[in-house]
Each structure stands twice: as structure tokens, then as C-alpha cells.
Design a protein around this motif. Structure first.
Motif, PDB file in Angstrom:
ATOM      1  N   ARG A 199       0.841  -1.187   0.000  1.00 60.54           N
ATOM      2  CA  ARG A 199       0.000   0.000   0.000  1.00 60.54           C
ATOM      3  C   ARG A 199       0.882   1.246   0.000  1.00 60.54           C
ATOM      4  N   LEU A 200       0.793   2.022  -1.040  1.00 62.70           N
ATOM      5  CA  LEU A 200       1.602   3.236  -1.133  1.00 62.70           C
ATOM      6  C   LEU A 200       0.772   4.438  -0.696  1.00 62.70           C
ATOM      7  N   THR A 201       1.451   5.438  -0.179  1.00 57.59           N
ATOM      8  CA  THR A 201       0.782   6.667   0.235  1.00 57.59           C
ATOM      9  C   THR A 201       0.882   7.683  -0.888  1.00 57.59           C
ATOM     10  N   ARG A 202      -0.242   8.025  -1.462  1.00 57.95           N
ATOM     11  CA  ARG A 202      -0.262   9.018  -2.534  1.00 57.95           C
ATOM     12  C   ARG A 202      -1.494   9.897  -2.382  1.00 57.95           C
ATOM     13  N   HIS A 203      -1.402  11.124  -2.912  1.00 59.94           N
ATOM     14  CA  HIS A 203      -2.543  12.042  -2.841  1.00 59.94           C
ATOM     15  C   HIS A 203      -3.654  11.546  -3.763  1.00 59.94           C
ATOM     16  N   PRO A 204      -4.908  11.812  -3.389  1.00 55.21           N
ATOM     17  CA  PRO A 204      -6.023  11.365  -4.239  1.00 55.21           C
ATOM     18  C   PRO A 204      -6.143  12.214  -5.500  1.00 55.21           C
ATOM     19  N   VAL A 205      -6.829  11.672  -6.498  1.00 53.97           N
ATOM     20  CA  VAL A 205      -7.021  12.361  -7.778  1.00 53.97           C
ATOM     21  C   VAL A 205      -7.610  13.759  -7.558  1.00 53.97           C
ATOM     22  N   GLU A 206      -8.544  13.856  -6.636  1.00 51.38           N
ATOM     23  CA  GLU A 206      -9.221  15.148  -6.396  1.00 51.38           C
ATOM     24  C   GLU A 206      -8.235  16.243  -6.006  1.00 51.38           C
ATOM     25  N   SER A 207      -7.091  15.852  -5.507  1.00 49.56           N
ATOM     26  CA  SER A 207      -6.144  16.873  -5.036  1.00 49.56           C
ATOM     27  C   SER A 207      -5.303  17.459  -6.159  1.00 49.56           C
ATOM     28  N   PHE A 208      -5.354  16.821  -7.362  1.00 51.10           N
ATOM     29  CA  PHE A 208      -4.464  17.342  -8.420  1.00 51.10           C
ATOM     30  C   PHE A 208      -5.109  17.449  -9.795  1.00 51.10           C
ATOM     31  N   ALA A 209      -6.358  17.028  -9.962  1.00 52.87           N
ATOM     32  CA  ALA A 209      -6.958  17.059 -11.307  1.00 52.87           C
ATOM     33  C   ALA A 209      -8.172  17.982 -11.333  1.00 52.87           C
ATOM     34  N   THR A 210      -8.131  18.919 -12.260  1.00 51.78           N
ATOM     35  CA  THR A 210      -9.233  19.877 -12.393  1.00 51.78           C
ATOM     36  C   THR A 210      -9.653  19.967 -13.863  1.00 51.78           C
ATOM     37  N   VAL A 211     -10.778  20.636 -14.094  1.00 46.18           N
ATOM     38  CA  VAL A 211     -11.317  20.738 -15.450  1.00 46.18           C
ATOM     39  C   VAL A 211     -11.118  22.155 -15.987  1.00 46.18           C
ATOM     40  N   ASP A 212     -10.630  22.252 -17.187  1.00 49.42           N
ATOM     41  CA  ASP A 212     -10.505  23.486 -17.966  1.00 49.42           C
ATOM     42  C   ASP A 212      -9.457  24.482 -17.464  1.00 49.42           C
ATOM     43  N   ARG A 213      -9.354  24.647 -16.182  1.00 51.68           N
ATOM     44  CA  ARG A 213      -8.375  25.584 -15.631  1.00 51.68           C
ATOM     45  C   ARG A 213      -7.685  24.915 -14.445  1.00 51.68           C
ATOM     46  N   PHE A 214      -6.486  25.390 -14.168  1.00 48.40           N
ATOM     47  CA  PHE A 214      -5.763  24.852 -13.003  1.00 48.40           C
ATOM     48  C   PHE A 214      -6.629  24.970 -11.753  1.00 48.40           C
ATOM     49  N   ASP A 215      -7.368  26.109 -11.676  1.00 51.66           N
ATOM     50  CA  ASP A 215      -8.230  26.305 -10.505  1.00 51.66           C
ATOM     51  C   ASP A 215      -9.688  25.982 -10.831  1.00 51.66           C
ATOM     52  N   GLY A 216      -9.902  25.158 -11.861  1.00 53.05           N
ATOM     53  CA  GLY A 216     -11.261  24.768 -12.230  1.00 53.05           C
ATOM     54  C   GLY A 216     -11.852  23.753 -11.278  1.00 53.05           C
ATOM     55  N   ASP A 217     -13.052  23.256 -11.686  1.00 58.60           N
ATOM     56  CA  ASP A 217     -13.710  22.269 -10.830  1.00 58.60           C
ATOM     57  C   ASP A 217     -12.828  21.039 -10.669  1.00 58.60           C
ATOM     58  N   VAL A 218     -12.909  20.494  -9.508  1.00 58.17           N
ATOM     59  CA  VAL A 218     -12.177  19.261  -9.243  1.00 58.17           C
ATOM     60  C   VAL A 218     -12.766  18.141 -10.090  1.00 58.17           C
ATOM     61  N   LEU A 219     -11.908  17.367 -10.733  1.00 59.89           N
ATOM     62  CA  LEU A 219     -12.383  16.251 -11.551  1.00 59.89           C
ATOM     63  C   LEU A 219     -13.101  15.233 -10.667  1.00 59.89           C
ATOM     64  N   SER A 220     -14.316  14.906 -11.086  1.00 54.72           N
ATOM     65  CA  SER A 220     -15.049  13.922 -10.283  1.00 54.72           C
ATOM     66  C   SER A 220     -14.991  12.567 -10.972  1.00 54.72           C
ATOM     67  N   SER A 221     -15.268  11.537 -10.243  1.00 51.81           N
ATOM     68  CA  SER A 221     -15.219  10.189 -10.813  1.00 51.81           C
ATOM     69  C   SER A 221     -16.507   9.847 -11.542  1.00 51.81           C
ATOM     70  N   GLY A 222     -17.512  10.738 -11.464  1.00 55.47           N
ATOM     71  CA  GLY A 222     -18.813  10.404 -12.050  1.00 55.47           C
ATOM     72  C   GLY A 222     -18.982  10.971 -13.442  1.00 55.47           C
ATOM     73  N   GLY A 223     -17.957  10.920 -14.300  1.00 57.50           N
ATOM     74  CA  GLY A 223     -18.054  11.457 -15.648  1.00 57.50           C
ATOM     75  C   GLY A 223     -17.536  12.873 -15.682  1.00 57.50           C
ATOM     76  N   ARG A 224     -17.996  13.667 -16.675  1.00 54.71           N
ATOM     77  CA  ARG A 224     -17.469  15.025 -16.834  1.00 54.71           C
ATOM     78  C   ARG A 224     -17.839  15.881 -15.628  1.00 54.71           C
ATOM     79  N   ALA A 225     -16.881  16.586 -15.125  1.00 58.98           N
ATOM     80  CA  ALA A 225     -17.173  17.458 -13.991  1.00 58.98           C
ATOM     81  C   ALA A 225     -17.984  18.658 -14.455  1.00 58.98           C
ATOM     82  N   ARG A 226     -18.771  19.230 -13.589  1.00 57.72           N
ATOM     83  CA  ARG A 226     -19.529  20.434 -13.931  1.00 57.72           C
ATOM     84  C   ARG A 226     -18.554  21.566 -14.197  1.00 57.72           C
ATOM     85  N   THR A 227     -18.870  22.404 -15.144  1.00 60.45           N
ATOM     86  CA  THR A 227     -17.922  23.472 -15.456  1.00 60.45           C
ATOM     87  C   THR A 227     -18.354  24.802 -14.859  1.00 60.45           C
ATOM     88  N   SER A 228     -19.391  24.792 -14.079  1.00 56.74           N
ATOM     89  CA  SER A 228     -19.776  26.057 -13.427  1.00 56.74           C
ATOM     90  C   SER A 228     -19.998  25.804 -11.942  1.00 56.74           C
TER      91      SER A 228
END
Ligand SMILES: Cc1cc2nc3c(=O)[nH]c(=O)nc-3n(C[C@H](O)[C@H](O)[C@H](O)COP(=O)(O)O)c2cc1C
Length: 228
Positions: A199-228
């Protein structure tokens, strides 16, 4: 092994079983799989030197120690070691008694030690003219390095990457007869893990993946993230 399991359990292995050597056929297979790594323009500018000569290992280890001492000193003084963004002052005091034995022993005693180098002529360094340290050049060699670790894991082996020796590259190049214009990317210790990490210790996807902009919505696992 399942690829996802290999990726999720290929942690840094620094301690190896004493008796198990890496079979030549296994090491060959590791490199035979690793060579399918991507590289810019498919130039495959890598070279692997398998260092088995104990004297050579010792000298490479000694070269690593100088950078290791500085790394520990900068960290102890509260800096991010070897940072290019906020570098520590050059006169940071290097305290006595930095434990180097474990590191030296790791290089000397590992079943296999690989030095991965790259022919700089093969690299298209797209960020070479930017006003910051280049990162793109490494993109044509480190996938290969990571592939070695993944292929090793698939064989029940483990390894750790180290880059301290790179700080002593001019001297290391002489020891390895490295041709002019070739650079050291990493040293890798390989062997059968004394303890297998599951078991490795790593940050979750939500901590580093966003949509459209670096400070955009956090990428969700349920398909395309909302853009507003
Ligand atoms: C560029 C690079 C340099 C590294 N240098 C060292 C090193 O000198 N010594 C070491 O023991 N591990 C080294 N590592 C391994 C990291 O410490 C390791 O990947 C990180 O701590 C995560 O550990 P884990 O995979 O066991 O969770 C290095 C890894 C990378 C990618």
C-alpha cells in the motif's frame, strides 16, 4: 500481475534479500519490457550500464554522498533541498554526523545497480528557451526509468531510483567511460524486496486534477465534472 496492481504497489525498495541474485534472464526481460517506453520522436536515447564491479560501485556511492550531505543539510536548515524555486543559500552549514552508511551500503550491496544515461543529441527540449529550468528533456528518459521499476515489480523484484550521483556527473562520467554529450538520468538499485510494500501513500485524484483551468472544478469520478 494486473497492470493496475503493478502500478499501485511499485514502491521504492531499498532493502533486498541477501541471498537472491537477479537472474541474468530476468534482468534481461526487465529491460526487454522497459524498452517499450515512449520517447520524443521515438529516439530511444537511453543506455543502461549495469554496474557490478564493487570498486566502481563504491566510487559511485562516494560521489553520491557529497550531494546527499548537502541535501540533508538544506532540509535540516528548513529549505526544500536542491530547490530551483527557492534555493537554499550556498553557505548552508553541513553538519557532522549525517548518516551515510545506509546509503553507501545500499549502493554497494544491492543485487544489481543500473545507471541509466541518455544521449542528449536525441532530445527535443521544447522548453529550452523558457526562463525556467527545463523539464521536457527528462520526459524522454524517465518513462523508461519508470518502466524498469514496473517491469521489475512484475518479476517480483523491486528497486529505488536515486539521482544523487548526477550531482557528481563529471567524475561519474569518467568512471563509466560515458561518451561526451551523454547525461546520467538515474541510478537504480534492483533486487528481491526484503519486505513487499502493498500500500503506497499518494494524494487522491481530487487533489491534483481539475477541469478546464488549473483552478477549475475538481475532476469527479462520475463522468465530466460540472464546469460552473
Ligand atoms: C527522481 C527521484 C529521485 C529519488 N531519489 C531517491 C534516493 O536517492 N534514495 C532513495 O532511497 N529513494 C529515492 N527516490 C524514491 C522516492 O523516495 C520514493 O519514490 C518516494 O519516497 C515514494 O516512496 P514509495 O514509492 O515507497 O511510497 C527517488 C525517486 C525519484 C522519482
Amino acid at each position: 500481475m494486473e497492470l493496475s496492481k503493478v502500478m499501485r504497489t511499485s514502491g521504492a525498495v531499498r532493502e533486498f534479500t541477501a541471498d537472491d541474485q537477479v537472474q541474468p534472464s530476468v534482468l534481461y526481460r526487465v529491460l526487454d519490457n522497459a524498452r517499450f517506453a515512449p520517447s520524443g520522436g521515438n529516439q530511444q536515447g537511453w543506455h543502461v550500464t549495469v554496474v557490478r564491479d564493487p570498486t566502481l560501485r563504491r566510487r559511485l556511492a562516494d560521489l553520491s554522498v557529497a550531494a546527499f550531505r548537502r541535501y540533508v543539510a538544506e532540509q535540516s536548515a528548513g529549505y526544500r533541498a536542491f530547490s530551483v524555486v527557492d534555493p537554499a543559500p550556498t553557505d548552508v552549514e553541513i553538519p557532522d554526523g549525517i548518516p551515510i552508511d545506509q546509503m553507501l551500503a545500499a549502493i554497494e550491496n544491492a543485487p544489481e545497480v543500473l545507471v541509466v544515461t541518455v544521449d542528449l543529441r536525441t532530445l527535443a527540449v521544447l522548453d529550452r528557451d523558457l526562463d525556467r529550468p527545463s523539464i521536457v528533456g527528462g520526459a524522454s528518459i524517465y518513462p523508461f526509468v519508470q518502466n524498469i521499476l514496473l517491469a521489475a515489480r512484475d518479476e517480483g523484484l523491486g528497486g529505488a531510483v536515486s539521482t544523487f550521483v548526477v550531482a557528481g556527473e563529471p567524475e561519474a562520467a569518467l568512471l563509466l567511460n560515458l561518451p561526451r554529450g551523454h547525461a546520467i538520468a538515474a541510478m537504480i538499485q534492483l533486487g528481491r524486496p526484503l519486505h513487499q510494500v502493498t500500500r503506497l501513500t499518494r494524494h487522491p485524484v481530487e487533489s491534483f486534477a481539475t477541469v478546464d483551468r488549473f483552478d477549475g472544478d475538481v475532476l469527479s469520478s462520475g463522468g465530466r465534472a460540472r464546469t460552473s
